[in-house]
Every structure is written in C-alpha cells, then in structure tokens.
Design an enzyme around this catalytic site. Sequence first.
Site, PDB file in Angstrom:
ATOM      1  CG  ASP A  98      -4.561   2.877  -4.864  1.00  0.00           C
ATOM      2  OD1 ASP A  98      -4.829   4.057  -5.147  1.00  0.00           O
ATOM      3  OD2 ASP A  98      -5.339   2.127  -4.247  1.00  0.00           O
ATOM      4  CG  ASP A 206      -6.112   8.090  -2.581  1.00  0.00           C
ATOM      5  OD1 ASP A 206      -7.051   7.315  -2.312  1.00  0.00           O
ATOM      6  OD2 ASP A 206      -5.642   8.895  -1.766  1.00  0.00           O
ATOM      7  CD  GLU A 265     -10.879   7.935  -3.544  1.00  0.00           C
ATOM      8  OE1 GLU A 265     -11.506   7.405  -2.618  1.00  0.00           O
ATOM      9  OE2 GLU A 265      -9.696   8.324  -3.428  1.00  0.00           O
ATOM     10  CG  HIS A 338      -9.549   0.896   0.172  1.00  0.00           C
ATOM     11  ND1 HIS A 338      -9.825   1.225  -1.131  1.00  0.00           N
ATOM     12  CD2 HIS A 338      -8.876   1.956   0.690  1.00  0.00           C
ATOM     13  CE1 HIS A 338      -9.340   2.435  -1.387  1.00  0.00           C
ATOM     14  NE2 HIS A 338      -8.756   2.892  -0.301  1.00  0.00           N
ATOM     15  CG  ASP A 339     -11.495   4.454   1.453  1.00  0.00           C
ATOM     16  OD1 ASP A 339     -10.746   4.046   2.355  1.00  0.00           O
ATOM     17  OD2 ASP A 339     -11.110   5.202   0.532  1.00  0.00           O
TER      18      ASP A 339
END
Length: 569
Positions: A98, A206, A265, A338-339
């Site tokens: 990440d 991210d 993302e 995870h979100d």
Amino acid sequence: MSDKWWQSAVVYQVYPRSFADSDGDGIGDLKGVIQHLDYLKLLGVDVVWLSPIYASPHDDNGYDISDYRAIDPLFGTFGDFDELLEGLHARGMKLVMDLVVNHTSDEHPWFIESASSTDNPKRDWYWWRPPRDGRQPGEQGAEPNNWGSAFSGPAWQLDPQTGEYYLHLFSRKQPDLNWENQEMRAAVYDMMNWWLDRGVDGFRMDVINYISKVTDLPDGAIPEGSLFGDGYPYYGQGPRIHEFLHEMHERVFLGRGDRYLTVGEMPGVDIEQARRFTDPRSGELDMVFQFEHVDLDHGPGGKWDHRPVTVLDLKRNLSKWQEGLAEVGWNSLYWNNHDQPRVVSRFGDDGVHRVASAKALGTVLHLMRGTPYVYQGEELGMTNVPFAAIDDFRDIESLNHYAEAVDILGASPDEVLAALRRTSRDNARTPMQWTAGPNAGFTAGTPWISVNPNAAEINAEAEVADDDSVFAHYRALIALRHRSEVVATGDYELVLTEHPQVFAYTRSLGDRSLLVLANLSGAEAAFDSAALPGWREAEVVLTNLGASGGSVIDAGRLRPWEAVVLARG
C-alpha cells in the site's frame, strides 16, 4: 494468452491488523500472515495486497505513515517481512504494498522539519498557508479556505509555533504532501524504488488522484446541511495529475519489465478519466479503483445517508464501466475492502440466504472483464457487525462523524448509530474468522476490536472442509478465470437488460462464450428464454445452488439468489 499477467490474476487484500495475531497482543502481524500462506494458496489467489505495515502512530490504522522505510513493531520486523515475501514468491504469488503518498503522519521527519520554521527547506513539502486576510490565527473562520476534512471538521490545522495552517484532507495527523515540490516527488520515487529493489511486486496507491491540487486552494461550494465547503473540484484529478503519474512511471517502473502491478485508488474518477489513467499509451497506471458502484447507496447527505439500491442500479453501473473500458484501459473489480461494509450485508442477504447471496454476488463480479479483488473474509461470506454502542467502534472516521452529528448538528444518537452499523469501515475491520474457538482463532489475547459474534457459524476452518461453502465457490471462480481466456479477456455484453431481479451477461472470445445468470433477489425470478437464443444445450460450468433438474434455460426461472454459468463453443 492475456497480454498482461494481471488480466487473468486475482488479488487478495490483507488488512494485517485484523488478519491473524501470532504473539497474543490482540493485533494482527506479519507472522500471522505467514502462518496462513497455504490458505491463500489453496484459495488460488495470485497477488496479496498488504495494507500499510510501515511505522505509524496509528491515528488512521497505519494510513498515517511516520517512516516509509521502517516496519512498525506492532507488525514485526524486516526479517518477518522478508520471510513473508519469500513465502509468497515460493508459492507463486506476488506482494503489492500500500502506497500512501497524498499525505504522511504529522510525526514523519519530513513534516517535523517542515513545521519547524517558515523558512525551513522542507516547508514547501506540505501545504502551509497563513490565516485569511483580516483574521488572526486560531479565530473562527481564519482557516485559509472553507474545505472540510473527509474525517469531519475543517481541512486545516493551526500550528501555533509558526502561526500558519497546514492542509489535511483526512485526519489532522495526516498532513497533505505538496506534489508541486520537485524535491518531495524525488524523495517519494526514491522510496518506491527502494521497495521494488527489496523485491515487492507493485503498489496500490491510496487516494492517488488527490495529489495534484489547484494551487490557489479556492473556497468550495457548501452543500446543503454541511458545515464546510467541498474542495473536491480543486484536488480530485487536479491540473498536474497526469504529469505526476507519468513522471512516477518513468522514474520508478520504466525499464523494470512487466512483473509489476500499479492500481490507483481514485474516489470520484469517471470513465473518461479512468480510460486515460489506464491507457497503456499514457504510461501512468495499470488500473484504478473507481467508486461509483459503492456510492450507489449514498444519499444526498453522503455515505451516512442511506438510499436503497436496485439490481437495475447495480447492473447498469457495472456494465457502463465494462463497456467504457472495453477498448482502452482496464477495470478493477471489487465489492469489499478495508473502507467498505461487507457486501453480503450491503447488496446481499446476510440472513437466510447468506451463503447463496455471497456466492451469487461473487459470481457476478468475478466473471466480468477486469482484475478481481477479494478482501479478507469475503471468501467466507463474512457479514456486517451488530455494534451495540459507539464505544464498540474504533474507526476515526466513524467516531468523528458521531461526535459532529450528535454534538454539533444535534442528530439523534440512535439514528447515527444505525447509520454507523450499516456503513462504518469497522464492519470490514473486525478480526478474520478462522475457527469457531475463542476470538475466532484470531488471537490468544484480547482483540483490538471485538470479533463478530457469528464466527461460530462463519469461519475458515468449517468452510475449507465444506465442498459447498462460499470458500469453495470462490475457489471455483478463481480457477475458472485462470483456465478460461474468455473470462480473462473476452468481450462483455449485458443481456436481459431491464430485468428487475436478474443480472445476466455474456462473455465472448472467438467462437467461445459464457453466459452468467444471477438472480440477485430473495424471490424466484422468471425470465424470457427466447431472449437467450442458442443457450439451451450449453454446458453448466458453475452453479451456486446445485442442479435444479433440467435446463435453467428451458425452465426460464431462477431460484432465490441462484447463479448459473453456462459455456458453449
């Protein structure tokens, strides 16, 4: 075969804090991941995407990084990391890290230097601004603009030492990096190269579409019912975003071969923008995470304002992306991460039809054109969590929203809690359910967040042993993608386009075709077989409910949450 290896690959996201705890401190770690590599191999995935394991104060569970080149002791050591990387590679899997470079922690040495004085050489590595004209530092409304943070409150934090404010689109402990600064960009590229030289196989980036801002940072329009202005038009897909991503590609990936994966993302990205980001001729990214389908249940008030979603909504949106990136670019396919709340609770039925709906939703997603992503526990049909009170939550976004909604806006605590139970990121972050034993086999200690009480019924140990489980169905979906070029690269066409219950599409490559039929409802669904000519004698290659006796095409109906995959040619 496929032009790119990742076109037939499946990615599995590990959220280390909640995956497996090897030392009993209640927090998952790298050794815990290592202990379950054979489980991932059995599932059949090709890539593990590892959420942040870097040094961090954990204000946002590791997405606030204080040292990009250090492993947080919570998760282990570089020895553990190297063992994990070697273990994955030995099993034929890759590791994607990440990459969080829109912002750092306010405890990162870069920011500490930047905050030390207004003339520090790193001052311009972050977005610093004086108060508004005519206002004193700390006065209400003195912030440089009216933008709101994604985690509630203003997007600016005053530094009393220098009397200026710094920008943070997320937590106040996550100051935004200023990508206008060439030295800062070079430091990021150097860090990325360092990780690739260690052997990692790429990056999930991210909120990478936030890195370019309109430099005068103007006020945003204030949505009805909001306390702050919307800054997104000035930082989402900013004026230099393509330049920065192309420069990253040239400085980090060019000349390294094709073993790497880059996925960005990108909240708010549309199809035309995604085509450019993922067009190989642009030299930017392999694929993006878009948010349209997971924003469908957001009402005018945002993610906490629920609106119902229909099967027509889902299939129209997902098909739009299938068609939009058919000739140029590539899709990332995901229900969970995870979100996001758990898909079986969100778009499925987490009650009587939990197993069938988890399989049906997986079938619809995995057989589209794109690279599927599985979030830990999704392959078990894990559900949302019956959080009883605000004290059960751990996520900074959820806690800040509750405080703002209840204490400032005067909302009903019960209504806010109901929204949190439905939408909170903590639904995805409760421990992985390995066994029916204490703490679901996640830890011998006290878990950092409570285990879902349904772990006794939903756990990996039981599902691996069950040939009819959600896990077994995900294994079959992944295996089908691996062996079928039609799934990997075939054309997509939506059929039964206006059916209110059935999501159906074909995948075609040359003289070979697949038909995917899925009833995404809890009621029997009749359909017009005449609209599907040539499929009566097709072979059934996958079903989630077992044989129904006779051809599903002849019958012209699907049982509740039934999914059937047919092949011909």
